[in-house]
Design a protein around this motif. Structure first.
Motif, mmCIF file in Angstrom:
data_model
loop_
_atom_site.group_PDB
_atom_site.id
_atom_site.type_symbol
_atom_site.label_atom_id
_atom_site.label_comp_id
_atom_site.label_asym_id
_atom_site.label_seq_id
_atom_site.Cartn_x
_atom_site.Cartn_y
_atom_site.Cartn_z
ATOM 1 N N LYS A 124 0.814 -1.213 0.000
ATOM 2 C CA LYS A 124 0.000 0.000 0.000
ATOM 3 C C LYS A 124 0.847 1.262 0.000
ATOM 4 N N LEU A 125 2.100 1.087 0.070
ATOM 5 C CA LEU A 125 2.955 2.265 0.187
ATOM 6 C C LEU A 125 3.920 2.344 -0.989
ATOM 7 N N ALA A 130 4.575 4.298 -4.517
ATOM 8 C CA ALA A 130 4.195 5.448 -5.332
ATOM 9 C C ALA A 130 4.876 5.327 -6.682
ATOM 10 N N GLU A 168 9.256 2.992 -6.378
ATOM 11 C CA GLU A 168 10.227 3.410 -5.379
ATOM 12 C C GLU A 168 9.637 3.129 -4.007
ATOM 13 N N LEU A 169 10.504 2.921 -3.103
ATOM 14 C CA LEU A 169 10.058 2.536 -1.779
ATOM 15 C C LEU A 169 9.589 3.754 -1.030
ATOM 16 N N VAL A 170 8.528 3.547 -0.317
ATOM 17 C CA VAL A 170 7.954 4.636 0.448
ATOM 18 C C VAL A 170 7.790 4.163 1.871
ATOM 19 N N GLY A 171 8.133 4.977 2.785
ATOM 20 C CA GLY A 171 7.814 4.661 4.155
ATOM 21 C C GLY A 171 9.014 4.325 4.994
ATOM 22 N N HIS A 172 8.693 4.091 6.254
ATOM 23 C CA HIS A 172 9.770 3.854 7.205
ATOM 24 C C HIS A 172 10.395 2.481 7.012
#
Lengths: 201, 401
Positions: A167-168, A170, A184-188
């Motif tokens: 879900k994260l 983009a 691309e990776l999103v998030g912590h």
């Protein structure tokens, strides 16, 4: 430092005399030579620092390298969140010129909350504005690094799903995005994924 | 809105319009004769009643020459809208004075005077309509988009006859405020609150809630969870109610922006439920920097006096946020300084977490870039003399073997 000097700082002119006097009386003034380290990163037991005069450089230290993030001048804060948090600022601060700084101990700051609420509100607003400026200055660097890292390799769908990243994600909208590099990776979880790929290599 | 059926204007007999006008109470002739929402409602019903009576009466197609002329000053009784079958009225009667609400309620009078629709006797009666007069309804019950424009319509819980449900759980005796004139002045601190909050005074200064939003209740589960995460611990019920009274709930569909960079910073938002992310402009378009979850406070520029936002916040899933308007935060600062300090401290912690997360990710990317010598969790270099540091380094190298 006296109250008049404090009120002459940018964004501090509206501070009443009485509160300026109260604030001056509870802090400690520090002097730093040009090139000296004003603040080290991740110092847990530190205190907020207000730059009174001079110019300092906010740096992100990576090994032997330092990435200049922002320049702090009179009226700016460093390590402002240490008044409420023991984590410490992850960025270091180095004096570009001879610098005078005003250090407010945590205990003094905490006592202001009940004794002089208006002054405490003013301090909090200033500190929050300074933190936002730092975050805003750091954001383009983080975006550029993230873009570069995302272009270097493509995580598989399995990896993303295992880490709950479905879900994260983009889409990258740039023209130079390759077909196999279009996420691309999103998030912590980014560092965790990075570590996972490092292990796989 | 009526206290009793006896307050309603008497229903006139069919075909007797002028006597019906005479029978109307004085409050229906002037919108300001009895202030307050009740006066407005009664006035409006009186107008509507007249409009319906004249519209349904076939004898009103021609002007009644025997009827006495309407006295000057009672023009509001005569419908100002030229009905197709009505010959009397518009040419001789003075127009209905525009109704204006300064800071609350949803009566909206454009600068150029009332629009044609407002010449209807129903003008200004639609207290809860979602669109401005003459414009389509763009917000059919969904909280998005947020029309942050000078013509934004607001409603006050008082004006719609409902005291905000956000205050229903307040352990205080709330005064019944039936006046629709403004939202009052900024209240002073009360002596009874532990946090400097005077909840009774806050009732007099309830926020004007936009028509697309809804008030929040401190006993709602999402409110409790979000506040617990925001304030990093339990908030006293009274303080939670006080903060909740200053906010409202808004829904943002997935993929839409809560706010964009360079947008005027009028609101701060607390993420209640759902996922969101902070995006900034990168080398190849927008780059998502940071995920947001329940309890995160964004739009901090509104709290520190900045004019525009510096980042974009986009809903990654269907999102519910609690909006805190800049003016409402200023009121909170005046009413409850300790609560306002807690909000600012929460914002400070969030900004610090954001900086920390960004730097940690940059350090992790430095790993990926081949900087094998970089240690993200490296212990701080021991302080002391050069010889002492040498010994400590040697000891560390022995440990590694």
């Amino acid at each position: 430092m006296n109250a008049a000097q404090l009120q002459s700082l940018p964004r501090w002119a509206a501070l009443p005399d009485r509160e300026a006097l109260a604030l001056v009386s509870m802090g400690i003034e520090r002097h730093f030579r040009a090139g000296a380290a004003v603040g080290a990163p991740n110092l847990g037991d530190s205190a907020p620092l207000l730059i009174v005069a001079g110019e300092c450089k906010l740096l992100l230290d990576i090994g032997d390298l330092s990435l200049p993030v922002a320049s702090l001048t009179a009226g700016d804060w460093w390590n402002a969140d240490s008044a409420f948090d023991n984590a410490g600022c992850p960025l270091s601060l180095r004096a570009l010129t001879d610098t005078r700084a005003f250090l407010i101990p945590k205990e003094a700051w905490a006592s202001l909350a009940t004794r002089q609420a208006a002054l405490s509100l003013h301090l909090l607003r200033q500190a929050l504005a300074a933190q936002l400026r730092i975050a805003t200055a750091l954001a383009p660097h983080a975006a550029r690094w993230q873009h570069t890292a995302a272009a270097k390799r493509k995580p598989t769908t399995k990896d993303l799903l295992e880490l709950g990243m479905n879900k994260l994600i983009a889409p990258t909208t740039g023209r130079d995005a390759q077909v196999q590099r279009d996420v691309e990776l999103v998030g912590h979880q980014g560092p965790a994924i990075a570590a996972a790929f490092k292990i796989q290599r | 809105m009526h206290d009793s059926p006896n307050d309603r204007p008497p229903i006139p007999p069919a075909g007797a319009s002028e006597p019906a006008e005479q029978a109307l109470p004085p409050t229906s002739r002037s919108g300001t004769a009895r202030g307050g929402s009740f006066g407005f409602a009664q006035d409006s019903i009186g107008h509507a009643h007249q409009w319906l009576v004249r519209g349904q009466n076939p004898h009103q197609a021609e002007p009644d020459a025997t009827a006495p002329p309407a006295p000057r000053g009672s023009a509001s009784v005569t419908p100002s809208s030229p009905m197709p079958r009505m010959g009397a009225g518009p040419a001789t009667a003075a127009p209905l004075p525009p109704r204006r609400r300064e800071s609350s309620g949803s009566f909206h009078v454009p600068p150029g005077g009332p629009r044609p629709e407002e010449s209807s006797p129903f003008a200004g009666v639609a207290l809860e309509r979602n669109s401005r007069p003459g414009q389509p309804n763009t917000n059919p019950g969904v909280g998005y988009p947020r029309p942050v424009t000078p013509n934004t319509e607001y409603r006050t819980p008082v004006s719609v006859g409902i005291v905000s449900s956000a205050l229903a759980g307040l352990p205080i005796q709330r005064p019944r405020v039936l006046s629709a004139h403004g939202s009052g002045t900024t209240p002073n601190r009360g002596p009874t609150s532990t946090s400097g909050a005077d909840a009774a005074a806050a009732v007099l200064a309830l926020p004007d809630i936009p028509v697309y939003a809804s008030p929040i209740h401190p006993h709602d589960v999402d409110v409790q969870l979000a506040f617990e995460a925001l304030f990093q611990g339990a908030l006293a019920p009274r303080d939670a109610a006080h903060v909740a009274a200053r906010m409202w709930r808004q829904t943002v569909p997935a993929g839409r922006a809560v706010y964009s960079a360079t947008e005027p910073a009028d609101f701060a938002d607390v993420v209640a439920t759902g996922l969101a992310r902070i995006e900034v402009m990168g080398p190849a378009g927008m780059v998502a920097l940071l995920p947001l979850r329940s309890g995160d406070l964004v739009g901090l520029a509104a709290l520190v006096g900045d004019t525009v936002h510096a980042e974009t916040v986009v809903a990654a899933s269907d999102l519910v946020v609690f909006c805190l308007q800049r003016d409402e935060f200023h009121k909170l600062c005046a009413e409850a300084p300790l609560l306002a300090q807690r909000v600012l401290a929460a914002g400070l912690s969030h900004a610090a977490r954001r900086i920390r997360a960004q730097t940690e990710r940059m350090l992790a990317y430095a790993h990926l870039d081949g900087h094998e010598t970089v240690t993200t969790n490296a212990a701080p270099e021991p302080q002391g003399s050069r010889l002492g540091r040498l010994f400590s380094r040697l000891a560390g190298s022995k440990d590694n073997r």
